[in-house]
Design an enzyme around this catalytic site. Structure first.
Site, short mmCIF file in Angstrom:
data_model
loop_
_atom_site.label_atom_id
_atom_site.label_comp_id
_atom_site.label_asym_id
_atom_site.label_seq_id
_atom_site.Cartn_x
_atom_site.Cartn_y
_atom_site.Cartn_z
N ASP A 146 41.66 -23.64 68.27
CA ASP A 146 41.90 -22.87 69.61
C ASP A 146 41.04 -23.45 70.70
OD1 ASP A 146 42.53 -20.16 70.83
OD2 ASP A 146 40.44 -20.40 71.12
N GLY A 180 56.58 -11.42 73.72
CA GLY A 180 55.40 -11.34 72.89
C GLY A 180 54.75 -10.03 73.24
N PHE A 181 55.35 -8.83 72.97
CA PHE A 181 54.83 -7.59 73.40
C PHE A 181 53.98 -7.05 72.35
CE2 PHE A 181 55.69 -3.07 74.75
CZ PHE A 181 55.02 -3.14 75.89
N GLY A 182 52.69 -7.45 72.21
CA GLY A 182 51.90 -7.26 71.07
C GLY A 182 50.83 -6.59 71.69
N LYS A 214 42.70 -25.49 74.16
CA LYS A 214 42.24 -25.03 75.46
C LYS A 214 41.88 -26.23 76.32
CE LYS A 214 41.26 -20.19 74.32
NZ LYS A 214 40.10 -19.34 73.96
N ILE A 216 48.29 -7.81 73.42
CA ILE A 216 48.10 -8.37 74.94
C ILE A 216 49.08 -8.05 75.79
CG2 ILE A 216 47.49 -10.62 76.12
CD1 ILE A 216 45.35 -9.70 74.36
N GLY A 217 50.35 -8.16 75.19
CA GLY A 217 51.49 -7.86 76.09
C GLY A 217 51.46 -6.45 76.62
#
Length: 332
Positions: free
Chosen positions: A211, A10-12, A215, A14-15
Site C-alpha cells: 500500500d 466501486g460503490f462499497g 502511494k 468508501i463509495g
C-alpha cells in the site's frame, strides 16, 4: 445554475461515504458555487443504478441496485460530468477502475480516483488522455486520503524545489506498529486493526508494504513527473518484526514507522518503502495509531510536516476536496 452529474464506480464503503457527504453538501454547492449537484449513477462489481434526474435515495440511504448495470457501457450510459472511482486496488492490471477512468476521460468527463490500482498501472497514460480531452484527473483520495500530499507537491510548494518526501502513509501499519510497541503481539494487533475496520480482511497488502509503495509510486509520478514502476521501488514490510526488535527499540528509546520516501535529486527521482526508527522528540514519533503524516523538505521553504487522523470519511472527504476544486475552476 450549472448542473453537475456524478457517477460513482466501486460503490462499497468508501463509495457510499462519498455519496453521503455529497448529499449533505448539496445546499453548500448551490450557495457557494451555484451548482446543482446530483448523483445520477452508481455501480459495484455486479449491480448498479442510473437515473439521469438523480438517484432515488431513501431515508436509510439504500438504493435498489439492479443486476448487470455495471462494466462496459456504464460510464457512457451515466451521462455524468464527473466520475468518482472508488473500487478495489489492482496494481498489476489496473482492474475495472482503469477501464472506467480511461473511458470517462476519453468522453470528456473529469475523473476523481480514490482507487490506487489504475494510477499505479498507468498514471502517465491517464494523465495524457485527460490533457488531450481538456479535463482533469484528480487523485487526492488515492494519495493518503486526508493528508495534503499531492496538493503540497503540485500547488502549495510550486514556488520551490521539493528535495525529499517522507510519509507515514498507511494507517494499518502505523496502528500495528503502535500496538506492538505497547506490548501487543503482531497477530493480535492485526486482528484488532481488522476488528476496528482499519485493516482489510486480508491485511497483507498493507503489512507487506504494498500500500505504501503504491502511494509513493503515484506521488513520484504525479508530483515529480517520474516514470517509476512499482518494481522499481525497494520495499520493506512489518510482518517480519520480532519481539527482540521491539525490545531493542524500547531500550534505545526510538519508535518504528513504515515510511514511504521519495528523493528528488536534480530530476533523478527515487522512491522506497523503509522501516525506520525515530527518537521520541521527532514529530513522526508522535504520530499515534490512527494517524498518518508527511514531511516535505524543500530548497527555500525548509521543512513542512502535516499530521492527520484517517478514516473512511476522511478518504471520501479528500475526493470531494478534489470535486470542489473542479467547482472552483468552473467559476473562473
Amino acid at each position: 445554475m450549472k448542473r453537475w452529474n456524478i457517477a460513482i464506480t466501486g460503490f462499497g464503503a468508501i463509495g457510499k461515504a462519498v455519496a453521503q457527504i455529497i448529499r449533505e453538501r448539496e445546499q453548500r454547492y448551490r450557495e457557494i458555487y451555484a451548482a446543482d449537484v446530483r448523483i445520477v449513477a452508481v455501480c459495484g462489481s455486479r449491480a448498479g443504478l442510473i437515473d439521469h434526474d438523480g438517484l432515488p435515495w431513501g431515508t436509510d440511504s439504500a438504493l435498489p441496485l439492479q443486476p448487470g448495470i455495471t462494466g462496459p457501457g456504464f460510464v457512457e450510459g451515466s451521462h455524468a460530468n464527473v466520475l468518482i472511482e472508488a473500487g478495489p486496488t489492482d496494481f498489476e492490471t489496473g482492474g475495472s477502475g482503469y477501464t472506467y477512468i480511461r473511458q470517462a476521460l476519453s468522453q470528456g468527463m473529469h475523473a476523481i480516483s480514490i482507487s490506487k490500482g489504475a494510477l499505479v498501472f498507468d498514471y502517465a497514460g491517464l494523465a495524457d488522455v485527460a490533457k488531450a480531452n481538456g479535463v482533469q484527473l484528480k487523485i487526492s483520495g488515492a494519495t493518503s486520503a486526508a493528508l495534503p500530499t499531492i496538493d503540497l507537491l503540485q500547488y502549495n510548494l510550486a514556488g520551490c524545489q521539493v528535495l525529499e518526501v517522507e510519509g507515514i502513509l498507511t494507517a494499518t501499519t502505523n496502528f500495528v506498529l503502535s500496538k506492538m510497541m505497547d506490548g501487543m503481539s503482531f497477530d493480535d494487533a492485526v486482528a484488532e486493526a481488522k476488528r476496528l475496520g482499519i485493516a482489510e480482511p486480508d491485511p497483507r497488502f498493507d503489512v507487506e508494504g504494498w500500500d505504501t509503495a503504491c502511494k509513493v509510486n503515484i506521488l513520484a509520478n504525479a508530483g515529480f513527473g517520474a516514470r517509476l514502476k512499482l518494481q522499481d521501488i525497494p520495499r520493506d514490510g512489518i510482518d517480519q518484526i520480532s519481539p527482540a526488535d521491539i525490545q531493542r527499540w524500547k531500550t534505545e528509546g526510538v519508535v518504528p514507522k513504515l515510511i514511504g520516501r521519495i528523493q528528488n535529486d536534480g530530476g533523478n527521482t527515487k522512491a522506497s518503502v523503509e522501516l525506520k526508527t525515530y527518537p521520541l522528540n521527532h514529530p513522526f514519533a508522535q504520530v499515534t495509531a490512527r494517524m498518518k503524516a508527511i514531511r516535505v523538505n524543500t530548497d527555500v521553504m525548509g521543512e513542512i510536516t502535516a499530521i492527520g487522523v484517517t478514516s473512511p470519511l476522511a478518504t471520501a472527504a479528500a475526493a470531494l476536496k478534489d470535486f470542489e476544486h473542479l467547482l472552483m475552476a468552473a467559476q473562473r
